[in-house]
Design a protein around this motif. Sequence first.
Motif, PDB file in Angstrom:
ATOM      1  N   UNK A   9     -15.612 -14.444  15.857  1.00 36.61           N
ATOM      2  CA  UNK A   9     -15.066 -13.160  15.410  1.00 36.61           C
ATOM      3  C   UNK A   9     -13.744 -12.863  16.116  1.00 36.61           C
ATOM      4  N   UNK A  10     -13.679 -13.198  17.391  1.00 39.90           N
ATOM      5  CA  UNK A  10     -12.441 -12.990  18.144  1.00 39.90           C
ATOM      6  C   UNK A  10     -11.317 -13.872  17.600  1.00 39.90           C
ATOM      7  N   UNK A  11     -11.653 -15.092  17.223  1.00 37.30           N
ATOM      8  CA  UNK A  11     -10.635 -15.988  16.662  1.00 37.30           C
ATOM      9  C   UNK A  11     -10.123 -15.463  15.325  1.00 37.30           C
ATOM     10  N   UNK A  12     -11.023 -14.906  14.530  1.00 35.50           N
ATOM     11  CA  UNK A  12     -10.625 -14.366  13.226  1.00 35.50           C
ATOM     12  C   UNK A  12      -9.782 -13.111  13.383  1.00 35.50           C
ATOM     13  N   UNK A  13     -10.157 -12.263  14.347  1.00 34.16           N
ATOM     14  CA  UNK A  13      -9.419 -11.022  14.597  1.00 34.16           C
ATOM     15  C   UNK A  13      -9.396 -10.785  16.104  1.00 34.16           C
ATOM     16  N   UNK A  14      -8.301 -11.126  16.786  1.00 34.00           N
ATOM     17  CA  UNK A  14      -8.233 -11.000  18.245  1.00 34.00           C
ATOM     18  C   UNK A  14      -8.453  -9.580  18.759  1.00 34.00           C
ATOM     19  N   UNK A  15      -8.326  -8.569  17.881  1.00 30.18           N
ATOM     20  CA  UNK A  15      -8.536  -7.187  18.314  1.00 30.18           C
ATOM     21  C   UNK A  15      -9.947  -6.692  18.015  1.00 30.18           C
ATOM     22  N   UNK A  16     -10.802  -7.554  17.489  1.00 36.12           N
ATOM     23  CA  UNK A  16     -12.149  -7.132  17.091  1.00 36.12           C
ATOM     24  C   UNK A  16     -12.953  -6.652  18.294  1.00 36.12           C
ATOM     25  N   UNK A  17     -12.858  -7.371  19.416  1.00 41.44           N
ATOM     26  CA  UNK A  17     -13.564  -6.995  20.641  1.00 41.44           C
ATOM     27  C   UNK A  17     -12.568  -6.509  21.687  1.00 41.44           C
ATOM     28  N   UNK A  18     -12.977  -5.525  22.471  1.00 43.16           N
ATOM     29  CA  UNK A  18     -12.193  -5.136  23.647  1.00 43.16           C
ATOM     30  C   UNK A  18     -12.476  -6.079  24.810  1.00 43.16           C
ATOM     31  N   UNK A 104     -10.956 -24.375  19.749  1.00 42.92           N
ATOM     32  CA  UNK A 104     -10.101 -23.184  19.828  1.00 42.92           C
ATOM     33  C   UNK A 104     -10.319 -22.391  21.114  1.00 42.92           C
ATOM     34  N   UNK A 105     -10.863 -23.014  22.143  1.00 45.15           N
ATOM     35  CA  UNK A 105     -11.104 -22.298  23.394  1.00 45.15           C
ATOM     36  C   UNK A 105      -9.805 -21.763  23.997  1.00 45.15           C
ATOM     37  N   UNK A 106      -8.719 -22.475  23.809  1.00 45.88           N
ATOM     38  CA  UNK A 106      -7.441 -22.039  24.382  1.00 45.88           C
ATOM     39  C   UNK A 106      -6.886 -20.797  23.688  1.00 45.88           C
ATOM     40  N   UNK A 107      -7.459 -20.430  22.535  1.00 40.31           N
ATOM     41  CA  UNK A 107      -6.993 -19.249  21.805  1.00 40.31           C
ATOM     42  C   UNK A 107      -7.696 -17.968  22.252  1.00 40.31           C
ATOM     43  N   UNK A 108      -8.689 -18.096  23.115  1.00 38.23           N
ATOM     44  CA  UNK A 108      -9.424 -16.914  23.581  1.00 38.23           C
ATOM     45  C   UNK A 108      -8.519 -16.103  24.497  1.00 38.23           C
ATOM     46  N   UNK A 109      -8.282 -14.843  24.136  1.00 35.81           N
ATOM     47  CA  UNK A 109      -7.352 -14.010  24.895  1.00 35.81           C
ATOM     48  C   UNK A 109      -7.960 -12.696  25.366  1.00 35.81           C
ATOM     49  N   UNK A 110      -9.179 -12.381  24.943  1.00 34.62           N
ATOM     50  CA  UNK A 110      -9.791 -11.109  25.333  1.00 34.62           C
ATOM     51  C   UNK A 110     -10.361 -11.203  26.753  1.00 34.62           C
ATOM     52  N   UNK A 111     -10.543 -10.067  27.418  1.00 32.18           N
ATOM     53  CA  UNK A 111     -11.229 -10.076  28.711  1.00 32.18           C
ATOM     54  C   UNK A 111     -12.679 -10.536  28.524  1.00 32.18           C
ATOM     55  N   UNK A 112     -13.176 -11.345  29.439  1.00 26.86           N
ATOM     56  CA  UNK A 112     -14.569 -11.770  29.315  1.00 26.86           C
ATOM     57  C   UNK A 112     -15.166 -12.069  30.681  1.00 26.86           C
ATOM     58  N   UNK A 129     -17.615 -23.500  32.222  1.00 23.96           N
ATOM     59  CA  UNK A 129     -16.427 -23.803  33.024  1.00 23.96           C
ATOM     60  C   UNK A 129     -15.250 -24.187  32.128  1.00 23.96           C
ATOM     61  N   UNK A 130     -15.543 -24.932  31.066  1.00 24.54           N
ATOM     62  CA  UNK A 130     -14.484 -25.338  30.139  1.00 24.54           C
ATOM     63  C   UNK A 130     -13.853 -24.121  29.469  1.00 24.54           C
ATOM     64  N   UNK A 131     -14.681 -23.168  29.048  1.00 25.24           N
ATOM     65  CA  UNK A 131     -14.157 -21.949  28.436  1.00 25.24           C
ATOM     66  C   UNK A 131     -13.304 -21.180  29.436  1.00 25.24           C
ATOM     67  N   UNK A 132     -13.797 -21.043  30.652  1.00 27.06           N
ATOM     68  CA  UNK A 132     -13.062 -20.298  31.675  1.00 27.06           C
ATOM     69  C   UNK A 132     -11.705 -20.945  31.969  1.00 27.06           C
ATOM     70  N   UNK A 133     -11.683 -22.256  32.041  1.00 24.89           N
ATOM     71  CA  UNK A 133     -10.445 -22.954  32.399  1.00 24.89           C
ATOM     72  C   UNK A 133      -9.439 -22.992  31.255  1.00 24.89           C
ATOM     73  N   UNK A 134      -9.917 -23.088  30.017  1.00 25.78           N
ATOM     74  CA  UNK A 134      -9.003 -23.244  28.883  1.00 25.78           C
ATOM     75  C   UNK A 134      -8.527 -21.918  28.296  1.00 25.78           C
ATOM     76  N   UNK A 135      -9.315 -20.870  28.446  1.00 22.55           N
ATOM     77  CA  UNK A 135      -8.988 -19.595  27.802  1.00 22.55           C
ATOM     78  C   UNK A 135      -7.656 -19.050  28.298  1.00 22.55           C
TER      79      UNK A 135
END
Length: 236
Positions: A9-18, A104-112, A129-135
């Motif tokens: 959902x975040x990839x489809x709409x980066x503003x969907x989640x805060x 698309x892990x590198x496209x994750x831009x929201x706080x998490x 760890x992969x998500x944390x490092x690539x985001x």
Amino acid sequence: MGGAVALLLHRKDPTFWDGAVLVAPMCKISEKVKPHPLVVTLLTQVEEIIPKWKIVPTKDVIDSAFKDPIKREKIRKNKLIYQDKPRLKTALELLRTSISVEQSLSQVSMPFFILHGEADTVTDPEVSRALYERAASADKTIKLYPGMWHGLTAGEPDHNVHLVFSDIVAWLDHRSHLRRRQDRASMVPLAACTDRCGGRAAAADSPASPEPPRQAAAGGFLCGLTGRANHQQCRM
């Protein structure tokens, strides 16, 4: 797959989640359990013929996810929980989704905030760890819990569950306070709102208007700065 759904959902709409709290997310297939490409090819050839066949070899997820034996048995007795092997079509869709998210892990831009048990054998902690490092997120946090399994919020002993929820609440609470301060700093004063609204919302010490009284509107309208967090409502 809740983490994967949130990331899609975040990839489809980066503003969907805060922001997102991701508990042992399955956002990548671990190399330890990834099926051989030949196996995937063979299964893909027959998925439309036998989509419901339960031929995908898997271990008992309940035994692997829930550390507390009492909670494990309660889960096992729950008739609403699917406890059989996954159907072929379902397993392949899970695989495709995980691969898509991984790419698309590198496209994750929201706080998490990622939480993962180091002894998790259902989803590999290396995936988190992969998500944390690539985001690409500027605000990202990861916490690994030594000795904990996959079911951090339901399958661990009570003191471990309490620790996990305390960390989640602390992370959310800190960012909620920051958000409230930002909202207060960006709110438009009543006088400014009155000016923007054409003088219809009169100040309390202003002289009475010579116009005949109007019936109060049932609803309101938004004025002020642009943005859902910065709107101030003025009523007619």
